[in-house]
Design a protein around this motif. Structure first.
Motif, PDB file in Angstrom:
ATOM      1  N   TYR A  54      55.695  41.319 -19.072  1.00 30.02           N
ATOM      2  CA  TYR A  54      56.141  41.183 -17.681  1.00 30.02           C
ATOM      3  C   TYR A  54      56.720  42.503 -17.163  1.00 30.02           C
ATOM      4  CZ  TYR A  54      58.962  39.882 -13.677  1.00 30.02           C
ATOM      5  OH  TYR A  54      59.524  39.843 -12.423  1.00 30.02           O
ATOM      6  N   MET A  55      57.552  43.143 -17.956  1.00 28.23           N
ATOM      7  CA  MET A  55      58.157  44.397 -17.532  1.00 28.23           C
ATOM      8  C   MET A  55      57.096  45.472 -17.305  1.00 28.23           C
ATOM      9  SD  MET A  55      61.446  44.275 -20.098  1.00 28.23           S
ATOM     10  CE  MET A  55      61.869  45.990 -19.827  1.00 28.23           C
ATOM     11  N   LYS A  98      55.368  44.828 -14.001  1.00 27.67           N
ATOM     12  CA  LYS A  98      56.203  45.246 -12.873  1.00 27.67           C
ATOM     13  C   LYS A  98      56.231  46.764 -12.734  1.00 27.67           C
ATOM     14  CE  LYS A  98      59.038  42.917 -10.868  1.00 27.67           C
ATOM     15  NZ  LYS A  98      59.115  42.267  -9.543  1.00 27.67           N
ATOM     16  N   SER A  99      56.262  47.472 -13.857  1.00 19.62           N
ATOM     17  CA  SER A  99      56.378  48.930 -13.805  1.00 19.62           C
ATOM     18  C   SER A  99      55.120  49.588 -13.253  1.00 19.62           C
ATOM     19  CB  SER A  99      56.705  49.490 -15.187  1.00 19.62           C
ATOM     20  OG  SER A  99      55.614  49.346 -16.068  1.00 19.62           O
ATOM     21  N   LYS A 153      53.382  48.185 -10.903  1.00 21.40           N
ATOM     22  CA  LYS A 153      53.295  47.675  -9.531  1.00 21.40           C
ATOM     23  C   LYS A 153      52.291  46.530  -9.349  1.00 21.40           C
ATOM     24  CE  LYS A 153      56.089  51.089  -8.521  1.00 21.40           C
ATOM     25  NZ  LYS A 153      57.541  50.839  -8.462  1.00 21.40           N
ATOM     26  N   THR A 193      51.601  43.011  -8.286  1.00 17.50           N
ATOM     27  CA  THR A 193      52.379  42.172  -7.376  1.00 17.50           C
ATOM     28  C   THR A 193      52.587  40.765  -7.948  1.00 17.50           C
ATOM     29  OG1 THR A 193      50.452  41.303  -6.195  1.00 17.50           O
ATOM     30  CG2 THR A 193      51.374  43.409  -5.421  1.00 17.50           C
ATOM     31  N   ALA A 194      53.601  40.090  -7.414  1.00 19.89           N
ATOM     32  CA  ALA A 194      53.871  38.720  -7.821  1.00 19.89           C
ATOM     33  C   ALA A 194      52.666  37.829  -7.538  1.00 19.89           C
ATOM     34  CB  ALA A 194      55.109  38.194  -7.105  1.00 19.89           C
ATOM     35  N   ASN A 231      54.549  33.227 -15.222  1.00 25.51           N
ATOM     36  CA  ASN A 231      54.977  33.922 -14.007  1.00 25.51           C
ATOM     37  C   ASN A 231      56.473  34.222 -14.130  1.00 25.51           C
ATOM     38  OD1 ASN A 231      56.389  31.540 -13.341  1.00 25.51           O
ATOM     39  ND2 ASN A 231      54.759  30.809 -11.994  1.00 25.51           N
ATOM     40  N   GLU A 232      57.007  34.903 -13.130  1.00 26.47           N
ATOM     41  CA  GLU A 232      58.401  35.347 -13.206  1.00 26.47           C
ATOM     42  C   GLU A 232      59.367  34.189 -13.380  1.00 26.47           C
ATOM     43  OE1 GLU A 232      60.892  36.784  -9.729  1.00 26.47           O
ATOM     44  OE2 GLU A 232      60.508  38.688 -10.754  1.00 26.47           O
ATOM     45  N   ILE A 278      64.113  45.392 -12.628  1.00 23.32           N
ATOM     46  CA  ILE A 278      62.905  44.621 -12.912  1.00 23.32           C
ATOM     47  C   ILE A 278      63.217  43.132 -12.890  1.00 23.32           C
ATOM     48  CG2 ILE A 278      61.146  44.129 -14.678  1.00 23.32           C
ATOM     49  CD1 ILE A 278      61.411  47.068 -15.542  1.00 23.32           C
ATOM     50  N   ILE A 279      64.389  42.772 -13.401  1.00 23.17           N
ATOM     51  CA  ILE A 279      64.870  41.401 -13.293  1.00 23.17           C
ATOM     52  C   ILE A 279      66.300  41.453 -12.788  1.00 23.17           C
ATOM     53  CG2 ILE A 279      63.356  40.521 -15.114  1.00 23.17           C
ATOM     54  CD1 ILE A 279      65.759  40.446 -16.962  1.00 23.17           C
TER      55      ILE A 279
END
Length: 202
Positions: free
Chosen positions: A106-107, A110-111, A113, A115-116, A130-131, A173-174
């Motif tokens: 997950y990290m 996110k790093s 880019k 998207t959700a 998912n997040e 990130i979180i």
């Protein structure tokens, strides 16, 4: 033993573990610059060209979670990992590999880019889903901590989870959720991380 490391890498999480196990004097720390990680000399040790990398005789251990598991088992008498026949062993391994798997995936997403919306569209193929599922997993786990993941006694899994949570929160990130605070603040009191500025800064 030799630990190939870089001060600006995930190698940082190994150093508190060495302190907790009381084996700092048994490990030679070899700082390797990023530009040398992909040269032949180091690739002969770790073909991935990454750190940390632990060399113990003929054993070459290259993944951070594997190094945690290897060292805590090698020094099992230190009590930083449940014994092989301990019922809590499964829960301990679950947290080590959750951090190395779903949380790290997950990290990384996110790093770079992602998207959700893109992650949501692919959630059945992602180890973290998912997040929200990821955060709920952590929150439920920490709600059961007493005060550590396996109960009253700290293990390497606590140190490893705390490292990744603080790292992720440091880079936004979180979020630093209220449910995380008792656990993080407890780990921050450990002597092994008292002098780790970025760990204390959240």
């Amino acid at each position: 033993m030799k630990l190939y490391s870089n001060t600006r890498s995930r190698s940082n999480t190994i150093l508190p573990l060495l302190k907790e196990l009381g084996i700092v004097d048994q490990v030679e720390i070899i700082e390797i610059p990023y530009e040398k990680m992909h040269e032949a000399e180091y690739l002969n040790i770790n073909p991935m060209g990454k750190v940390p990398c632990l060399v113990d005789g003929d054993s070459v251990v290259t993944e951070t979670a594997a190094i945690f598991a290897y060292l805590t088992d090698k020094y099992i008498e230190k009590g930083f990992a449940p014994a092989l026949n301990d019922p809590k062993r499964g829960e301990y391994l679950k947290w080590l590999f959750f951090c190395h798997g779903p949380l790290t995936e997950y990290m990384d997403m996110k790093s770079v880019k992602v998207t959700a919306e893109q992650m949501e569209a692919q959630k059945t193929g992602l180890s973290f889903g998912n997040e929200q599922l990821l955060l709920d997993f952590i929150k439920i786990g920490l709600s059961r901590a007493n005060p550590y993941l396996l109960g009253e006694k700290i293990t390497a899994a606590d140190l490893y989870l705390a490292y990744w949570l603080v790292y992720a929160m440091s880079f936004k990130i979180i979020p630093y959720l209220d449910e995380f605070k008792p656990f993080i603040q407890g780990i921050q009191q450990r002597e092994s991380v008292k002098d780790v500025h970025w760990f204390q800064a959240v």
